[in-house]
Design an enzyme around this catalytic site. Structure first.
Site, PDB file in Angstrom:
ATOM      1  CE  LYS A  34      -4.476   0.871   0.249  1.00 56.67           C
ATOM      2  NZ  LYS A  34      -5.561   0.018  -0.250  1.00 56.67           N
TER       3      LYS A  34
HETATM    4  P1  NAD Z   1     -12.981   7.606  -2.575  1.00 56.69           P
HETATM    5  O1  NAD Z   1     -11.940   8.631  -2.360  1.00 56.69           O
HETATM    6  O2  NAD Z   1     -13.494   7.410  -3.953  1.00 56.69           O
HETATM    7  O3  NAD Z   1     -14.223   7.862  -1.600  1.00 56.69           O
HETATM    8  C1  NAD Z   1     -14.064   8.008  -0.223  1.00 56.69           C
HETATM    9  C2  NAD Z   1     -15.396   8.450   0.350  1.00 56.69           C
HETATM   10  O4  NAD Z   1     -15.313   8.445   1.767  1.00 56.69           O
HETATM   11  C3  NAD Z   1     -15.796   9.867  -0.062  1.00 56.69           C
HETATM   12  O5  NAD Z   1     -17.179   9.895  -0.323  1.00 56.69           O
HETATM   13  C4  NAD Z   1     -15.487  10.695   1.187  1.00 56.69           C
HETATM   14  O6  NAD Z   1     -16.295  11.854   1.295  1.00 56.69           O
HETATM   15  C5  NAD Z   1     -15.833   9.687   2.269  1.00 56.69           C
HETATM   16  N1  NAD Z   1     -15.207   9.973   3.560  1.00 56.69           N
HETATM   17  C6  NAD Z   1     -13.932  10.271   3.845  1.00 56.69           C
HETATM   18  N2  NAD Z   1     -13.784  10.473   5.159  1.00 56.69           N
HETATM   19  C7  NAD Z   1     -14.997  10.288   5.719  1.00 56.69           C
HETATM   20  C8  NAD Z   1     -15.499  10.342   7.033  1.00 56.69           C
HETATM   21  N3  NAD Z   1     -14.701  10.619   8.038  1.00 56.69           N
HETATM   22  N4  NAD Z   1     -16.809  10.107   7.243  1.00 56.69           N
HETATM   23  C9  NAD Z   1     -17.639   9.827   6.222  1.00 56.69           C
HETATM   24  N5  NAD Z   1     -17.222   9.735   4.950  1.00 56.69           N
HETATM   25  C10 NAD Z   1     -15.923   9.969   4.708  1.00 56.69           C
HETATM   26  O7  NAD Z   1     -12.350   6.238  -2.019  1.00 56.69           O
HETATM   27  P2  NAD Z   1     -12.775   4.743  -2.380  1.00 56.69           P
HETATM   28  O8  NAD Z   1     -11.844   4.253  -3.437  1.00 56.69           O
HETATM   29  O9  NAD Z   1     -14.229   4.665  -2.576  1.00 56.69           O
HETATM   30  O10 NAD Z   1     -12.357   3.980  -1.046  1.00 56.69           O
HETATM   31  C11 NAD Z   1     -13.219   3.903   0.082  1.00 56.69           C
HETATM   32  C12 NAD Z   1     -12.766   2.777   0.981  1.00 56.69           C
HETATM   33  O11 NAD Z   1     -12.765   1.548   0.246  1.00 56.69           O
HETATM   34  C13 NAD Z   1     -11.337   2.909   1.524  1.00 56.69           C
HETATM   35  O12 NAD Z   1     -11.278   2.325   2.805  1.00 56.69           O
HETATM   36  C14 NAD Z   1     -10.508   2.076   0.548  1.00 56.69           C
HETATM   37  O13 NAD Z   1      -9.303   1.626   1.101  1.00 56.69           O
HETATM   38  C15 NAD Z   1     -11.491   0.930   0.311  1.00 56.69           C
HETATM   39  N6  NAD Z   1     -11.248   0.187  -0.915  1.00 56.69           N
HETATM   40  C16 NAD Z   1     -11.218   0.803  -2.129  1.00 56.69           C
HETATM   41  C17 NAD Z   1     -11.026   0.045  -3.269  1.00 56.69           C
HETATM   42  C18 NAD Z   1     -11.062   0.647  -4.647  1.00 56.69           C
HETATM   43  O14 NAD Z   1     -11.056  -0.125  -5.615  1.00 56.69           O
HETATM   44  N7  NAD Z   1     -11.152   1.946  -4.804  1.00 56.69           N
HETATM   45  C19 NAD Z   1     -10.803  -1.343  -3.172  1.00 56.69           C
HETATM   46  C20 NAD Z   1     -10.851  -1.939  -1.904  1.00 56.69           C
HETATM   47  C21 NAD Z   1     -11.076  -1.173  -0.790  1.00 56.69           C
END
Ligand code: NAD
Length: 490
Positions: free
Chosen positions: A176
């Site tokens: 990561k």
């Molecule tokens: P992103 O940046 O597209 O979206 C993140 C979202 O979380 C946004 O809507 C933001 O406003 C919200 N957010 C941030 N802090 C917050 C808080 N304190 N309270 C409420 N909402 C909050 O990111 P993403 O890619 O959707 O990733 C989200 C989660 O999923 C992360 O934990 C990431 O590690 C995990 N994840 C992502 C992927 C991927 O393919 N993108 C794969 C596996 C896991």
């Protein structure tokens, strides 16, 4: 013994450090200060007056900025991740030496690099890449752009990636990375220069057969394309076209895969379908709430809509909204694209953090950041299932409460594995110069993720443990087997 070998995560999230202060990032509306802190207060926008300054960044959304305080972060994500390894070890008695290997990371890179801002100033930024383990294949894991990125978080997320790839049986290890900054404060041109300069600083510590980044919080296909272009530009002309698989999650035109954008949300929904089937539960009349409406949350919500389920509340960094009659996920996705968050969405009422967590629904999909389901929020959750889209969304204390309250959990390393599975497909397509149709991608994803779910269910029954511990057991068992077969060099 192992305790000593663990790296000390000091529990602080420094943005900048001076003699007397740690500058910390505070997400608005979230509990972050210890009860005894003299800096507790409220601000007029996010109810934290006196301790934060209010800024209007380039996105045009008002939000809190940083405050200065000497406070300790509540939980270390890395410690939580290792606690779960210990728990699985207690149940299965894995080989102690192998657990010692898995309890530490292999390589940790911290880079400090200068970037020129639009106004001519030069800003120093800090980036990280942690490679946890590559026993099963090249290191693989996302890149996060966020002010709370620090070595503890990146270590933890890299470790979770090793469990995830082992659990779903794909030939990757875990890594990561990220840069500690808030992209909302920078122009697109500055973000491009930051991305390119970070990629350059990583140099040969990433590579198509060595360590392959992908999108995570605040990173997207465009950022992956900049990484690819920068990486390729440092190669010799003959090597240039052989390294397109140095990143996944690229735009289609730049060598991306069909279905990668929705992959994590799609995986979550395949698993919710399977859970509903096992429970004899009809998703058509189901209600769900989502925290985080970025890539993962918005796709999960849009795909749940296809089952006729009703989205009744959403929270993101800008605020929380609720509507009993249901919020249209497609309409909300458009709104968030144009307004930067759910705050102010005109077709739903605005609610606070506690009301969001206590909203009655069948399913909760946390898809934001880690440590959101604490003992307190777990106590007020009013759902039957938590499908963990985010990495590490549940603190160990919160997990205990979920278990006591008999709320089912599809744990993160299983539930959000759709992203890395389709990243694997993208990597394979790039290597073979192939382009797979979306139907083929979806079928293969479903097969892999459901068979991982079945393995976790079987382990839960065999060892009489919860799904989270079972998922950990399945993942570590696979790694243990590989280490035993291959032995330890020399
Ligand atoms: P992103 O940046 O597209 O979206 C993140 C979202 O979380 C946004 O809507 C933001 O406003 C919200 N957010 C941030 N802090 C917050 C808080 N304190 N309270 C409420 N909402 C909050 O990111 P993403 O890619 O959707 O990733 C989200 C989660 O999923 C992360 O934990 C990431 O590690 C995990 N994840 C992502 C992927 C991927 O393919 N993108 C794969 C596996 C896991």
């Amino acid at each position: 013994m192992r305790e000593k070998r663990r790296k000390d995560a000091d529990g602080l999230t420094p943005i900048a450090t001076t003699k007397d202060w740690k500058m910390l990032y505070f997400q608005h509306g979230r509990p972050g200060l210890e009860e005894s802190s003299p800096y507790k207060g409220l601000c007029k926008y996010c109810e934290i007056r006196d301790i934060c300054s209010i800024v209007k960044p380039k996105t045009g959304i008002w939000r809190c900025e940083y405050y200065q305080a000497k406070v300790r972060r509540k939980t270390s994500l890395y410690e939580n991740v290792i606690k779960l390894l210990d728990k699985a070890e207690e149940v299965v008695h894995f080989d102690e030496n192998i657990c010692d290997i898995l309890a530490g990371t292999m390589n940790e890179l911290v880079v400090h690099f200068p970037v020129r801002m639009d106004d001519g100033r030069v800003k120093m930024l800090t980036g990280y890449r942690v490679q946890h383990n590559n026993a099963l294949g090249p290191f693989k894991g996302g890149l996060r752009f966020h002010p709370m990125v620090d070595i503890d978080e990146v270590r933890a997320l890299a470790t979770l990636m090793t469990w995830k790839t082992a659990l779903v049986n794909i030939p990757f290890g875990g890594a990561k990375g990220g840069i500690q900054f808030d992209p909302a404060d920078f122009s697109p041109e500055e973000i491009e220069r930051i991305t390119r300069r970070f990629t350059y600083a990583l140099g040969n510590n990433i590579g198509p057969e060595y360590d392959i980044p992908a999108p995570d919080v605040n990173t997207n296909p465009q950022i992956m394309a900049w990484i690819l272009d920068t990486y390729m530009s440092t190669m010799t002309p003959t090597e240039r076209n052989r390294c397109i698989h140095v990143v996944t999650g690229k735009p289609l035109e730049a060598g991306g895969s069909q279905g990668r954008n929705k992959a994590t949300g799609q995986g979550i929904v395949f698993l919710i379908e399977k859970w509903a089937q096992d429970q004899g539960f009809n998703l058509k009349s189901a209600t769900y709430i989502v925290q985080g409406f970025g890539n993962v949350g918005s796709w999960a919500a849009q795909l749940m809509k296809q089952h006729g389920s009703k989205l009744v509340a959403v929270e993101d960094i800008t605020g929380a909204i609720r509507k009993k009659e249901g919020i249209d996920p497609d309409d909300l996705t458009d709104y968030v694209k144009n307004h930067g968050g759910v705050r102010g969405y005109p077709k739903a009422e605005s609610i606070n953090h506690e009301t969001f967590f206590s909203t009655r629904a069948d399913i909760f999909i946390p898809a934001a950041l880690e440590n959101q389901i604490t003992a307190d929020t777990a106590e007020i959750l009013n759902v039957r299932l938590v499908a963990e889209g985010a990495n590490g969304p549940t603190e160990p204390e919160g997990d205990k409460v979920l278990q006591q309250r008999k709320i089912d959990v599809i744990p993160d390393i299983l539930c959000n594995a759709g992203g890395v599975i389709v990243s694997y497909f993208e990597w394979l397509q790039n290597k073979r110069s192939e382009f797979w149709e979306i139907e083929e991608i979806d079928n293969k994803l479903k097969k892999i993720i459901i068979s991982a779910y079945d393995r976790v269910r079987m382990a839960a029954e065999k060892y009489k443990v919860d799904m989270r511990t079972a998922a950990q057991i399945v993942a570590v068992s696979r790694l243990e087997m590989v280490y035993k077969e291959r032995g330890i060099f020399p």
